[in-house]
Design an enzyme around this catalytic site. Structure first.
Site, short mmCIF file in Angstrom:
data_model
loop_
_atom_site.label_atom_id
_atom_site.label_comp_id
_atom_site.label_asym_id
_atom_site.label_seq_id
_atom_site.Cartn_x
_atom_site.Cartn_y
_atom_site.Cartn_z
N HIS A 43 -8.38 -4.95 0.18
CA HIS A 43 -7.09 -4.28 0.38
C HIS A 43 -6.40 -4.69 1.69
O HIS A 43 -5.21 -4.99 1.68
CB HIS A 43 -7.29 -2.76 0.36
CG HIS A 43 -6.01 -1.99 0.34
ND1 HIS A 43 -5.24 -1.86 -0.80
CD2 HIS A 43 -5.34 -1.34 1.31
CE1 HIS A 43 -4.16 -1.13 -0.52
NE2 HIS A 43 -4.20 -0.81 0.75
N SER A 90 0.83 -1.20 0.00
CA SER A 90 0.00 0.00 0.00
C SER A 90 0.87 1.26 0.00
O SER A 90 1.68 1.42 -0.91
CB SER A 90 -0.96 -0.06 1.20
OG SER A 90 -1.97 0.91 1.08
N ASP A 100 -9.81 -5.30 -4.51
CA ASP A 100 -9.28 -4.18 -3.72
C ASP A 100 -10.21 -2.97 -3.90
O ASP A 100 -10.38 -2.47 -5.01
CB ASP A 100 -7.86 -3.86 -4.21
CG ASP A 100 -7.13 -2.89 -3.31
OD1 ASP A 100 -7.73 -1.86 -2.93
OD2 ASP A 100 -5.96 -3.13 -2.98
#
Ligand SMILES: *[C@@H]1O[C@H](CO)[C@@H](O)[C@H](O)[C@H]1NC(C)=O
Ligand SMILES: *[C@@H]1O[C@H](CO)[C@@H](O)[C@H](O)[C@H]1NC(C)=O
Ligand SMILES: *[C@@H]1O[C@H](CO)[C@@H](O)[C@H](O)[C@H]1NC(C)=O
Ligand SMILES: *[C@@H]1O[C@H](CO)[C@@H](O)[C@H](O)[C@H]1NC(C)=O
Ligand SMILES: *[C@@H]1O[C@H](CO)[C@@H](O)[C@H](O)[C@H]1NC(C)=O
Ligand SMILES: *[C@@H]1O[C@H](CO)[C@@H](O)[C@H](O)[C@H]1NC(C)=O
Length: 417
Positions: free
Chosen positions: A375, A196, A343
């Site tokens: 995610h 991320s 996601d």
């Protein structure tokens, strides 16, 4: 050339003479905004990217909390900011207890905050913080005998979502560790890892490296949950549990564009429930605090003209220069890219597009699209896979060329969501 060389040596000597701070590992950590150690010697622009400007043993109890580290250091090093001007950043280097000195992992933590006091070099001391969520990865890497360097890649202005600056700071943290040397072998391999916000820094480092640091030869980069396109992300997270990324994202991306920042602030409402004060509160929040504070808010309600604030050429310029992956170079290092197909924060289509673009010009990529989870879950679901891949590239046993794109179904029982 020679003159240049001599003056550079003088500068480095001058800098070395101001390296202060006798090792004092038991001292309590001081927030970067209040710690004079977090400032560059004034000669720093003449140093080269990756030069070590200061080094100290990391304050706090990191050596105790990371059982397999024999020592932990902070390095303040020269880098280049998001606008290509000389700058500096800090990294935290973990020396493994048992090691053959053959491997260095640059591990980028998704700290996602515009508060410089949320920088990992300080925040790692707080196990309840956002950085606390990823401490296991550092422990595991150390137990494998890898050196681990954890850069504050957002730099001194906490420039979240500034791809160019984050990439430079990540590349230069590796240069700084190699320059200092520690007990790393001459032929030590080095690789990057991030999920991320951590993959943001890692990916930009990978695409900038070909021009910015051609002398480096990364063994690979493992990157999960890539935030490839921030226009798309800003729309996706508006009104959701992820909304807390938006105020910091907009402040971070304008942190090195004063006109864009002034415009952004001028567009904020000054009264009502969604006003300037509430928006700017993020400047003193960690990402966990921001998630809690802004959860489910429509962040563009803070602006007089809503989402149209993004249409300004001032904001567009910052976005164009800092927040779309895949336009600054083609990474030459092997990459593992892993992502949840579902996601909800960073759309799979955006990452598919970046991968396709790289694959069209000969990149070396294994791209795993996980059909399970979103995610957050992918951070857990992809972890073991990423570690195994990193062990191969760092161990010199990885043999892959071209692009392999596949759907996988990885499910780790305790993965959230
Ligand atoms: C390190 O210090 C922090 C607070 O300063 C504390 O919460 C933590 O338990 C300590 N860890 C160890 C292993 O001593
Ligand atoms: C330290 O490394 C050893 C293997 O070298 C491992 O068994 C142990 O669990 C590790 N400790 C931590 C705290 O990770
Ligand atoms: C980013 O995403 C937006 C919205 O999905 C799209 O319109 C735009 O073309 C994308 N930009 C780039 C550079 O890929
Ligand atoms: C601004 O918003 C805050 C909530 O974030 C609120 O407490 C305050 O009263 C608002 N100020 C004005 C002038 O409306
Ligand atoms: C935000 O919305 C989600 C989904 O509707 C809900 O589960 C959650 O409780 C909300 N959070 C807050 C803080 O309101
Ligand atoms: C993932 O594993 C959990 C726990 O074993 C299970 O409850 C869940 O149904 C699995 N999800 C999928 C999509 O297989």
């Amino acid at each position: 050339m020679l003159l240049l060389h001599i003056s550079r040596i003088n500068v480095l000597l001058a800098i070395a003479s101001v390296v202060t701070g006798a090792p004092n590992p038991s001292s309590a950590p001081v927030p970067p905004s209040q710690d004079p150690w977090y400032s560059a010697p004034k000669e720093f622009p003449s140093a080269s990217p990756g030069d070590v400007l200061r080094i100290r043993q990391a304050p706090g109890n990191l050596t105790t909390s990371f059982g397999n580290a024999s020592a932990v250091y902070n390095i303040l090093y020269r880098t280049t900011d998001a606008r290509y001007r000389p700058s500096w950043a800090v990294t935290t280097v973990f020396v493994p207890k048992k090691s053959d000195g053959k491997a260095l992992l640059s591990y980028q933590i998704p700290y996602n905050s515009v508060d410089v006091d949320a920088s990992p070099s300080y925040d790692l001391n707080n196990p309840a913080s956002a950085t606390g969520l990823v401490l296991d990865d550092i422990q595991t890497a150390l137990s494998l005998g890898w050196y681990v360097s954890v850069p504050d890649f957002e730099g001194p202005l906490a420039s979240f979502v500034s791809g160019v600056g984050e990439g430079h700071a990540t590349i230069d943290n590796v240069r700084a560790v190699l320059n200092h040397g520690f007990d790393l072998a001459e032929d030590a391999k080095y690789a990057m890892w991030g999920y991320s916000g951590g993959s943001l820094a890692s990916e930009w480092a990978a695409e900038l490296q070909v021009q910015y640091a051609p002398e480096l030869d990364f063994a690979g980069a493992a990157m999960g949950g890539l935030p490839s396109n921030f226009t798309s992300i800003f729309s996706a997270i508006e009104g959701t549990m992820w909304a807390g990324l938006l105020p910091g994202g907009l402040l971070g991306i304008t942190s090195q564009y004063p006109k864009a920042r002034a415009y952004l602030l001028s567009e904020l409402k000054t009264d009502g429930p969604y006003n300037r004060t509430g928006f700017l509160a993020t400047e003193h929040m960690s990402i966990l605090e921001a998630f809690a504070f802004y959860s489910n808010q429509t962040i563009f309600s803070y602006f007089k003209n809503g989402q149209a604030v993004l249409d300004s050429p001032l904001i567009q310029r910052a976005l164009n220069e800092q927040s779309y992956m895949g336009y600054h170079g083609t990474p030459k290092m092997p990459m593992l890219i892993y992502k949840a197909v579902n996601d909800e924060l960073t759309a799979i289509e955006d990452t598919d597009e970046v991968v396709d673009r790289y694959c069209g010009v000969g990149a070396n990529i294994v791209y795993e699209r996980n059909t399970i989870g979103g995610h957050l879950a992918e951070e857990t679901n992809g972890d073991q896979r990423a570690l195994e891949w990193l062990a191969q590239v760092l161990g010199g046993t990885y043999h892959h060329s071209g692009c392999t794109i596949k759907d996988v179904a990885l499910n780790v029982t305790d993965a959230p969501l």
